[in-house]
Enzyme design. Structure first.
Site, mmCIF file in Angstrom:
data_model
loop_
_atom_site.group_PDB
_atom_site.id
_atom_site.type_symbol
_atom_site.label_atom_id
_atom_site.label_comp_id
_atom_site.label_asym_id
_atom_site.label_seq_id
_atom_site.Cartn_x
_atom_site.Cartn_y
_atom_site.Cartn_z
ATOM 1 N N GLU A 132 28.870 40.501 48.788
ATOM 2 C CA GLU A 132 27.933 40.746 47.834
ATOM 3 C C GLU A 132 26.469 40.419 47.867
ATOM 4 O O GLU A 132 25.498 41.494 47.555
ATOM 5 C CB GLU A 132 27.965 40.155 46.062
ATOM 6 C CG GLU A 132 29.201 39.675 45.138
ATOM 7 C CD GLU A 132 29.914 39.626 46.008
ATOM 8 O OE1 GLU A 132 30.062 38.632 46.551
ATOM 9 O OE2 GLU A 132 31.541 39.644 45.232
ATOM 10 N N HIS A 202 34.760 34.634 35.417
ATOM 11 C CA HIS A 202 35.360 35.811 35.170
ATOM 12 C C HIS A 202 34.557 35.494 33.242
ATOM 13 O O HIS A 202 34.718 36.250 32.704
ATOM 14 C CB HIS A 202 36.641 35.853 34.506
ATOM 15 C CG HIS A 202 37.514 35.776 35.721
ATOM 16 N ND1 HIS A 202 38.013 34.782 36.683
ATOM 17 C CD2 HIS A 202 37.372 37.549 36.916
ATOM 18 C CE1 HIS A 202 38.348 35.406 37.907
ATOM 19 N NE2 HIS A 202 38.159 36.427 38.269
#
Lengths: 410, 442
Positions: A132, A202
């Site tokens: 990322e 999540h």
């Protein structure tokens, strides 16, 4: 089963109810999540006429002066299809535009980029290695050369490795160079919020962490039309934008979406339901829980009726979708609160350090003498998003209803 | 194509030979390969730990010895006298600038400074090997690249003094240079952040039909910064996507007080390159001709392959990390003095030039005197200049001015109006700005 039950509860739905839920066999929970508030919402624009009348639409094609009634088309799309549509338009119109991130090429874990690599080629729609901080840095580099870089962070829960690049570099890029270097072409898309089964990693809503990164914009759409228009605006905005897409809405939010190139304004909140007695401010998935809460308030089911004082049932609550979190539309919110004198803010992210605190402080400053109740925040608790406990963690219709009633009767 | 190149011997190339010591007993495998790979199957369990295949260190490329004489078998690049003079003049300008600005900081006239002592060959040599419009993303000890490209001393002073002439509008600490004109991306303090960004810059160059196959993105960083995750990310992206990004590592032996022996365990940064499958070379960073040749070839491979290339320049940080550091707190003076004597990049090249008849003592004195005059003149001028408008405190955060920044700007304007004329500290502080704070209210 579910569909039949809902149809009997909300008969108006039966003629247009679309469901992916099976009526017989037990199926695994839809990967895109499921929410009864979303399923029963009346806020979606499901006809062509209502879609084309979406407030604030600005057509971006050559025929922008064309009368909207005369001939513009819409197509039924869910949220991920709206994302895909926006991306396709962005790449068609801007040769420098590229899309990249983990698992982008085959279509993305939420199908947002399906078919785009085939359509535009692997040089423009491509996978990156699993990094990322690399994705964010790479996007900054591309954008610094004037290109349009549309990065994807696979889940907002994983945006933190990119935090240094986003806060120390992206947010400050223009300022630190005296305006000579800038990265307006950077957009970082990421799925956000709870999905029913996401657990700690999540389900997160990290928009609050970016409030202090002045120089960035943060946008959160609530529906397919909003998503397409806001995403196209974000991509074209001359500032780096983080675009957070509520993942539970990817499949379950469906509208008739205009197929042409259009944008919706950033930093402008939208009043979804006008009211006079209380302002209910939120963004993303909780928009629909708020809508359900208002329905419960105005026409409570028999089980709840004893708990909802009749005097409150006629309350007209003004529901506002903030849409852009940073910079946020203080004018619309404060104008509303000065009228209604009461504010309830709803967000999934935890209470402490959440966006609600920032808004409450600013509204408190501007409407202090008008307020007849303290600003109330209804949020996720200050706990990580425990899997089994999600239903009692994220604010739902009843918690929002309760907060509204408390604030109305303060 | 690069794989086939790797089979031929080249002094400028280092490549992994799979199987170090323990595996070398099985030349080719009759046992086939793992499915869908070229990895040969072996029956003897063996570990490997060497890039060179025999446990020796990765070699360092050199042209000139410590006395400026080409070493045995040296590949001396063809350069004109004019070009050599340009190299040398810039290698002298850099420490001349450093001397003055270091002292200027000590006098309290600028807040901070970082010198490049000892690294003149690494920085000027690599700059000289690049095209003027190759995009450079630097760390903080590469002002030599800007000097090579013609960045004026006035602009150097403007940034260090934070005057209204600074393109960065006085927002950053000294040595955080940037120049669109010179294709030199704005320096930022966080280390290594520029590395994955460079991979993105390279990708943009690749996508741009006007610049594809003409320019590379070139990123500088120290051996300390290369410990950051961003280094790994940048190498991954530029090698895998790929993008034409040239990675130039200045291994100067220290990250502030941390010697490189405490920074990594492997054979420095060069050992990492083959881990990413990229062409790598280690070079004597104090030999300007070697640096130039290595970077030139690295650049060529980078353009040809469209992929990352790593050049590790071994040098030595003669000066302190910055004006906030006293390096004698962690290393002996003798060590520094020795390095200045036995491995001086400027001396080595000067001796080379003298051996060619291109330089002598008179010219040396003239050059030093002229450069010093130029730097002093520029410094004296910068001292007199005002800082940018105070209003620039608030501008350029976004492309436009959002409500929160507008209101805050006006709030400060209001406070200045109320207190600015009567509160002496503010009165004095406001005088240094070009607008004296008046433009805040606009």
């Amino acid at each position: 089963m579910l569909a039949r039950r809902l149809r009997s509860k909300f008969p108006a739905l039966s003629c247009r109810w679309q469901t992916t839920a099976s009526t017989t066999a037990v199926e695994p929970p839809p990967a895109g999540g499921h929410s009864s508030s979303v399923a029963s919402s009346q806020l979606f624009r499901i006809t062509r006429e209502s879609a084309l009348r979406t407030p604030g639409i600005s057509w971006q094609d050559e025929e922008s002066d064309r009368n909207i009634i005369g001939g513009r088309e819409t197509r039924k799309m869910n949220l991920y299809q709206a994302v895909r549509d926006a991306l396709s338009i962005a790449l068609s119109k801007d040769d420098t535009a590229v899309i990249f991130g983990e698992d982008i090429a085959f279509g993305g874990v939420f199908r947002c980029t399906m078919g785009l690599a085939e359509e535009f080629g692997r040089e423009r729609v491509f996978n990156t290695p699993l990094t990322e901080q690399g994705i964010a840095g790479f996007g900054i580099g591309l954008a610094s050369m004037g290109h349009t870089a549309i990065a994807e962070i696979q889940f907002a829960d994983y945006i933190y490795p990119a935090f240094d690049q986003l806060v120390n570099e992206a947010a400050k890029f223009r300022y630190r160079s005296g305006g000579h270097f800038s990265i307006g072409g950077l957009t970082v898309r990421t799925p956000t919020m709870a999905v029913g089964h996401g657990g700690l990693y999540h389900s997160q809503s990290p928009e609050g962490f970016f409030m202090g990164a002045s120089g960035l914009k943060v946008v959160i759409p609530r529906s397919p039309i909003q998503c397409k228009g806001l995403l196209l605006s974000a991509i074209r905005d001359p500032n780096p934008v983080i675009f957070m897409e509520p993942k539970i809405l990817y499949r379950s939010a469906v509208e008739q979406v205009p197929i042409d190139d259009f944008s919706l304004p950033l930093s402008r909140a939208e009043i979804l339901i006008p009211g006079s007695d209380l302002t209910l401010l939120t963004w993303g998935t909780p928009v629909y829980h708020c809508e359900s809460a208002l329905r419960l308030l105005n026409s409570p089911p028999p089980s709840l009726a004893p708990l909802i004082p009749p005097s409150l049932r006629n309350a007209k609550v003004e529901l506002i979708d903030l849409r852009t979190i940073l910079p946020w539309d203080v004018e619309t919110v404060v104008e509303s609160v000065r009228r209604t004198k009461r504010l309830v803010i709803v967000h999934e992210a935890g209470m402490t350090g959440g966006v609600g605190g920032e808004i409450a402080a600013e509204v408190g400053k501007r409407a202090f003498l008008r307020l007849e109740a303290p600003v109330r925040r209804i949020t996720g608790w200050d706990v990580p998003a425990g899997l089994q406990f999600e239903k009692f963690n994220m604010p739902d219709a009843v918690r929002i209803l309760d907060g509204i009633m408390e604030t109305l009767s303060y | 194509m690069l794989r086939s190149l790797s089979v031929k011997y080249s002094p400028l190339l280092t490549r992994i030979r799979p199987g170090g010591r323990a595996l070398s007993s099985q030349p080719t495998s009759s046992l086939g390969c793992l499915p869908t790979t070229d990895s040969p199957v072996v029956s003897k369990l063996g570990f490997f730990n060497s890039v060179t295949g025999d446990g020796s260190k990765i070699p360092s490329y050199r042209v000139l010895d410590g006395f400026g004489i080409p070493i045995e078998g040296a590949e001396v690049p063809e350069i004109s006298e004019q070009f050599a003079r340009r190299l040398y003049e810039n290698m002298q300008l850099l420490p001349t600038l450093d001397n003055i600005l270091y002292n200027v900081q000590r006098q309290g006239k600028i807040s901070f400074y970082m010198t490049s002592y000892g690294e003149e060959a690494a920085v000027i040599g690599s700059a000289a090997a690049l095209a003027d419009d190759d995009e450079v993303l630097a760390q903080y000890r590469e002002v030599g690249v800007l000097l090579w490209r013609g960045f004026s001393l006035d602009r150097v002073m403007a940034q260090c003094f934070g005057t209204h002439e600074d393109s960065g509008k006085g927002r950053q600490m000294p040595v955080h240079f940037g120049s669109t004109q010179h294709h030199f991306h704005q320096i930022s303090s966080p280390l290594a952040t520029q590395i994955p960004q460079a991979a993105g810059v390279g990708y943009a160059l690749k996508r741009d039909p006007e610049r594809r196959s003409k320019n590379v993105a070139c990123v500088f960083f120290g051996e300390g910064a290369a410990s950051e995750g961003d280094f790994h990310a940048g190498m991954l992206l530029a090698s895998t996507l790929p993008s034409p990004t040239l990675f130039l590592a200045r291994n100067n032996g220290f990250a502030i007080s941390t010697p490189s022996s405490q920074q990594y365990y492997g054979d420095s940064l060069s050992a990492r390159g083959p881990g990413y499958g990229i062409d790598t070379v280690r070079v004597d960073g104090n030999d300007v001709l070697a640096v130039m040749s290595a970077v030139k070839e690295g650049r060529r491979r980078c353009l040809e392959g469209g992929r990352a290339v790593l050049v590790e320049m071994m040098t030595y940080r003669v000066g302190h990390h910055s004006t906030s550091d006293d390096s004698f707190a962690y290393r002996g003076r003798q060590e520094v003095e020795d390095r200045k004597k036995i491995d001086n990049p400027i001396t080595r090249f000067r001796l080379f030039m003298e051996s060619r008849g291109w330089w002598d003592k008179t010219e040396e004195e003239e050059l030093k005197s002229r450069l010093k005059q130029d730097v002093l003149a520029s410094f004296k001028r910068a001292e007199t200049l005002k800082k940018p408008d105070l209003a620039e405190l608030f501008s350029d955060v976004y492309a436009e001015e959002p409500w929160n920044i507008r209101e805050q700007r006006k709030e400060l304007a209001g406070l200045l109006e109320k207190y600015g004329q009567v509160w002496e500290p503010w009165q004095n502080d406001l005088k240094i700005f070009k607008d004296e704070g008046k433009k805040l209210a606009d």
